[in-house]
Scaffold this active site. Structure first.
Site, mmCIF file in Angstrom:
data_model
loop_
_atom_site.group_PDB
_atom_site.id
_atom_site.type_symbol
_atom_site.label_atom_id
_atom_site.label_comp_id
_atom_site.label_asym_id
_atom_site.label_seq_id
_atom_site.Cartn_x
_atom_site.Cartn_y
_atom_site.Cartn_z
ATOM 1 N N CYS A 132 -31.280 4.105 47.167
ATOM 2 C CA CYS A 132 -31.081 3.003 46.231
ATOM 3 C C CYS A 132 -30.081 3.421 45.133
ATOM 4 C CB CYS A 132 -32.419 2.581 45.627
ATOM 5 S SG CYS A 132 -32.250 1.124 44.595
ATOM 6 N N TYR A 376 -47.429 -20.755 39.469
ATOM 7 C CA TYR A 376 -46.974 -21.921 38.698
ATOM 8 C C TYR A 376 -47.458 -23.192 39.397
ATOM 9 C CZ TYR A 376 -43.896 -18.228 37.009
ATOM 10 O OH TYR A 376 -43.412 -17.041 36.504
HETATM 11 C C1 LIG Z 1 -44.312 -17.350 45.989
HETATM 12 C C2 LIG Z 1 -44.458 -18.769 45.598
HETATM 13 C C3 LIG Z 1 -44.686 -19.636 46.753
HETATM 14 C C4 LIG Z 1 -45.485 -18.907 44.541
HETATM 15 C C5 LIG Z 1 -45.617 -20.278 43.972
HETATM 16 N N1 LIG Z 1 -44.385 -20.815 43.468
HETATM 17 C C6 LIG Z 1 -46.664 -20.304 42.896
HETATM 18 O O1 LIG Z 1 -46.377 -20.682 41.790
HETATM 19 O O2 LIG Z 1 -47.774 -19.952 43.104
#
Ligand SMILES: CC(C)C[C@H](N)C(=O)O
Length: 481
Positions: A132, A376
């Site tokens: 890396c 989210y």
């Molecule tokens: C990795 C994603 C699918 C997570 C999703 N946006 C959430 O808020 O849980």
């Protein structure tokens, strides 16, 4: 220490961060994480869609209007002498970023038995296991800033024996952590390593192994003032692939299967939630785990391991030593399944880490649970979704690649929720991130937002880190008892 270069990089980093499929030539400075705006459900699918996102963003810009993120960027700049691309990318997830910065700061600059220049050198050793360049260059600079001897940067022949002796453990933990045991600690104790120095070294190594996965998984580019970093983006992704951390993709590999879209994925999650299926028996759970483990061995990455550049090869010993699949590792003798209910982070790893390297258990614990629980409630453009089943499947699949089984998880869900392409991507990023190509990145999670791909990579980082530490700390515990 602030210097002109660092301030320059703060200014210039907007033009050269990600070798991502979403890269546009225009240098957009838009805030990445936006609050979801609830819309009426789609008449055809009944799903709520968030139409308010812009997928052209690559990193959170320095001038973000999110106060929390802005403050974290200032902190990061003060800590690291620069606002690096990793921080800006993690800026999509400020709650996580806060914990990441806190832990990294503690590891590299906080209380602890190892001298500061040792810590950065260990970071270089760890990052070199995955070639890396991005992290190697960052920590070469930090090493010098901490008064490190320039000669050490010529390679292991120039470093003190004590540090050189870490090589074996670094190699094992990076690629086959199941081989780690108390004999490695006993060996290093004879080389003037104290147990608490060792624990700090182990946590630094694991942190940078996992961070290498994140760097490759997201295609993070070199910093502007590092080799290959101070350039404009190539016009096409195939042009000038040398200045990115992605390997160029010459193989026509298997990633051409059509992807299961978000709608189908959501249907499957819903079904799982509503399913009346009886709790699988212990025996059944074990079988399901073994099936996933067995299948993972079929997901091999075509093409050769990239050969390291001169600036990296000087640090690499035993270059051939790498991850091997479950089916080839003779599961019964050398690497029996690791039962997470017999040795878990919560009940064991956490306290031994804290005991031998004060505070680190707490810091890691908060960061693990942030990454494990972060949501989210969105998936692509759909909002109000319970994504926990999908996120759990990712986390436990990574542990499964390391032979770690959680007795209370139903591994049948991994196969229902993670399709082949995604599993292949997860396996590559976790086990040999240096082999990831831009095409691999393009071919997964196509309907996901860019910030969600970063989110998946945060989970990869943390689950890998936790898996590696489980083996390492179990070895420490065996040594202590
Ligand atoms: C990795 C994603 C699918 C997570 C999703 N946006 C959430 O808020 O849980």
């Amino acid at each position: 220490m602030w210097n002109y270069t660092n301030l320059q990089s703060l200014d210039l980093n907007r033009n050269c961060v990600l070798e991502s499929p979403l890269e546009t030539e225009s240098l957009k400075e838009t805030c990445v994480y936006k609050k979801c705006v609830k819309k009426a459900p789609d008449p055809q699918t009944g799903l709520h869609r968030n139409l308010n996102h812009n997928d052209n963003e690559k990193i959170v810009p320095v001038s973000t209007s999110e106060d929390q993120t802005q403050m974290l960027f200032v902190d990061a700049f003060l800590q690291n002498n620069r606002l690096d691309h990793v921080t800006q990318l993690m800026g999509y997830h400020p709650n996580y970023l806060e914990m990441f910065l806190r832990t990294q700061q503690y590891l590299l600059r906080g209380d602890g038995p190892l001298p500061f220049h040792y810590r950065h050198y260990i970071a270089i050793m760890a990052a070199s296991r995955h070639q890396c360049a991005y992290l190697i260059h960052l920590h070469e600079q930090e090493f010098i800033l901490q008064g490190g001897d320039q000669d050490w940067l010529k390679g292991p022949a120039f470093i003190p024996t004590k540090l050189r002796k870490l090589h074996e453990v670094n190699k094992i933990l990076a690629h086959r952590p199941w081989l780690f045991n108390k004999s490695h600690i006993e060996g290093l104790r004879k080389e003037a390593w104290s147990v608490s120095e060792l624990v700090q070294a182990i946590v630094i190594m694991a942190h940078f192994h996992a961070l290498s996965s994140f760097v490759f998984g997201c295609g993070i580019k070199n910093e502007p003032d590092h080799h290959g970093g101070f350039t404009y983006r190539p016009h096409s992704p195939t042009e000038n692939s040398n200045d990115s951390d992605y390997t160029s993709d010459s193989s026509s590999d298997s990633n051409s299967e059509p992807e299961v879209g978000i709608e189908i994925l959501m249907e499957r999650m819903k079904k799982l939630k509503e399913s009346q299926e009886e709790e699988p028996t212990e025996e059944e759970r074990r079988k399901r785990f073994e099936k996933v483990e067995f299948q993972s061995a079929e997901l091999t990455k075509p093409g050769k391991k990239p050969s390291p550049k001169a600036e990296i090869i000087k640090y690499v010993q035993d270059e051939e030593f790498c991850y091997i699949d479950f089916t080839k590792r003779g599961c019964t003798e050398e690497a029996p399944t690791f039962r997470a209910n017999e040795y878990s982070w919560d009940d064991h790893g956490f306290s031994i880490a804290n005991r031998l390297y004060s505070e680190i258990g707490n810091l890691l614990d908060e960061k693990f649970s942030m990454a494990y629980n972060l949501t989210y409630y969105t998936m692509g453009e759909v909002i109000d979704v319970d994504t926990s089943a999908f996120r759990r499947a990712i986390w436990y699949y990574i542990h499964c690649l390391y032979g770690i089984m959680h007795d209370d998880y139903d591994y049948g869900q991994v196969n229902q929720l993670l399709e082949r392409n995604l599993k292949q991507y997860i396996k590559t990023v976790t086990c040999y991130p240096e082999r990831l190509t831009k095409k691999d990145y393009d071919n997964v999670m196509k309907e996901f937002k860019h910030s969600e791909k970063v989110h998946v990579n945060l989970m990869l980082l943390e689950a890998r880190l936790q898996g590696e530490l489980l083996y390492a700390l179990r070895g420490v515990m065996q040594y202590m008892t």
